[in-house]
Enzyme design. Structure first.
Site, short mmCIF file in Angstrom:
data_model
loop_
_atom_site.label_atom_id
_atom_site.label_comp_id
_atom_site.label_asym_id
_atom_site.label_seq_id
_atom_site.Cartn_x
_atom_site.Cartn_y
_atom_site.Cartn_z
N SER A 68 0.96 -1.22 -0.09
CA SER A 68 -0.04 0.04 -0.03
C SER A 68 0.84 1.13 -0.02
CB SER A 68 -0.93 -0.03 1.12
OG SER A 68 -2.01 1.19 1.20
N GLU A 109 -1.49 -2.85 -8.07
CA GLU A 109 -2.75 -3.16 -7.21
C GLU A 109 -3.32 -1.93 -6.66
OE1 GLU A 109 -3.35 -2.76 -3.85
OE2 GLU A 109 -1.33 -2.10 -3.52
N HIS A 136 -4.59 -5.68 -1.50
CA HIS A 136 -5.47 -5.44 -0.41
C HIS A 136 -6.29 -6.80 -0.03
CE1 HIS A 136 -3.94 -1.27 -0.79
NE2 HIS A 136 -4.13 -1.04 0.26
#
Length: 319
Positions: A121, A213, A293
Site C-alpha cells: 500500500s 494493485e 489489499h
C-alpha cells in the site's frame, strides 16, 4: 513520446534471509494504528515466525491522519536502518505518509547494511525510494498487523526465509494479452507509483514487469493514473504488465441522462483499461493475481528478475 534508451537487464542486490534468531523492527511510517490491539497482533505475528520484535518508539502516536509527526516517523525508520542488530523492517500499516519523509531517509545506512523492508500500500513509496537510491531488493508483502493466512505465510517464508520463488501460477487470474516476458519486478500500489512520477523517486520501468494493485478506486481513476504513467513516458520499453487485486468501488462517472429508447450504457471495465495499455505497448498482461489489499497475497521481492507467462498465468521469480 521519446524512446528511452534500453538499459542492460539486471536485478537489484539481494538482502539477507531471515533466520529464527532475527530481530525485526516494527515501525509505522504512514497512517496511525487503529488501536494498541493492532500492535499486539503485529507482535504476535513476529513471534509466530520465531523472531524477536523491536518496536519503534512512536508507533502508537497519532498526529491526525499520520502516525506521529514526520520527525517521529522518520526517527523510528532511521533508527531501525542504522541499528546493525536489527535484521529486518516490517511496516505496521499503510495509509498515507511515507512520501512526506522520503528526503530524510538514511540511504547511506541502507547501502552499508541492506536488510529486508516489508509492507505494501503506502509503503510502495518506501520501496520505490530505496530501490531508486540504493538498488536493493525490498518486499511488497503483508503489513505486520495483517492477518497472515496459510497462503500468505507460505509465500512470505519462501521469499524472506528460504530465498525461493514466492509466486507461481494463479488459477484465479486472467489473461488480458497473451505472451511471455522477462524483466525486473517493479511497482506496488498504483496511486503511489503514479504520485511519484516527476520526482527523483519515480520508478525506472525500462524492461520491467510492472506489478500493480489498488483499493477503493473506481475504474475511471485507475484509467487516469495509468494514463499519467503512459503520458509521462514511464511505460516506454516496459516488458509486461501484471495487475493484482483491484478491490475497487463500482462508482463511475455518471453518464448523461438517456432517453428510454437509448440502448443500455456499456460500462468500461478494468480489463478494458488494461488491454488498451497492453495493446498500445505490445506487451503481455494479466490481471487478478494474488497481490494487494487481500488476505491471500504473494510476497514480491521488488527488484528481482522474473518471468511472466500470461498464457499460463504464471509469475516466476528468479531464486
Amino acid at each position: 513520446m521519446t524512446d528511452q534508451k534500453i538499459v542492460p537487464l539486471h536485478s537489484f542486490a539481494p538482502v539477507q534471509r531471515l533466520s529464527g534468531a532475527a530481530r525485526v523492527a516494527l515501525i509505522a511510517p504512514s497512517s496511525p494504528l487503529i488501536s494498541a490491539t493492532d500492535l499486539e497482533h503485529a507482535i504476535e505475528n513476529v513471534h509466530q515466525f520465531g523472531w524477536t520484535p523491536v518496536v519503534g518508539d512512536h508507533v502508537l502516536v497519532r498526529d491526525g491522519y499520520l502516525a506521529g509527526t514526520d520527525t517521529q516517523r522518520l526517527d523510528d525508520l532511521n533508527r531501525a536502518l542504522r541499528d546493525d542488530t536489527v535484521d529486518a523492517i516490517w511496516c505496521l500499516r499503510g495509509g498515507y505518509g511515507v512520501t512526506r519523509i522520503l528526503d530524510g531517509i538514511a540511504y547511506d545506512a541502507v547501502r552499508r547494511h541492506p536488510k529486508p523492508i516489508i509492507g505494501y500500500s503506502d509503503i510502495t513509496a518506501l520501496h520505490a525510494a530505496v530501490g531508486r537510491e540504493c538498488e536493493i531488493v525490498t518486499y511488497h508483502g503483508p503489513t505486520a498487523r495483517s492477518t497472515i493466512t496459510p497462503f500468505s505465510r507460505n509465500s512470505f517464508e519462501r521469499a524472506l526465509v528460504f530465498g525461493e520463488d514466492p509466486c507461481g501460477t494463479s488459477h484465479s487470474a486472467r489473461t488480458i494479452r497473451a505472451g511471455t516476458a522477462r524483466g525486473r519486478v517493479m511497482g506496488g500500489n498504483l496511486a503511489l507509483v503514479a504520485a511519484l512520477v516527476g520526482t527523483r523517486y519515480a520508478l525506472d520501468l525500462r524492461q520491467a514487469i510492472l506489478v500493480l494493485e489498488d483499493v477503493n478506486e473506481p475504474i475511471y481513476r485507475i484509467d487516469r493514473m495509468l494514463r499519467q504513467l503512459w503520458m509521462s513516458g514511464a511505460l516506454v520499453n516496459l516488458a509486461a504488465l501484471a495487475f493484482g487485486q483491484c478491490t475497487a468501488s463500482d462508482e463511475d462517472i455518471p453518464a448523461a441522462e438517456a432517453s428510454s429508447s437509448s440502448p443500455p450504457e456499456r460500462r468500461r471495465t478494468l480489463d478494458d483499461v488494461l488491454r488498451e495499455v497492453a495493446d498500445s505497448f505490445n506487451i503481455p498482461c494479466v490481471a487478478g493475481l494474488p497481490i494487494g489489499h487481500v488476505d491471500d497475497q504473494w510476497t514480491l521481492p521488488l527488484g528481482s528478475l522474473a518471468t511472466l507467462d500470461a498464457d499460463t498465468l504464471t509469475l516466476t521469480i528468479d531464486s
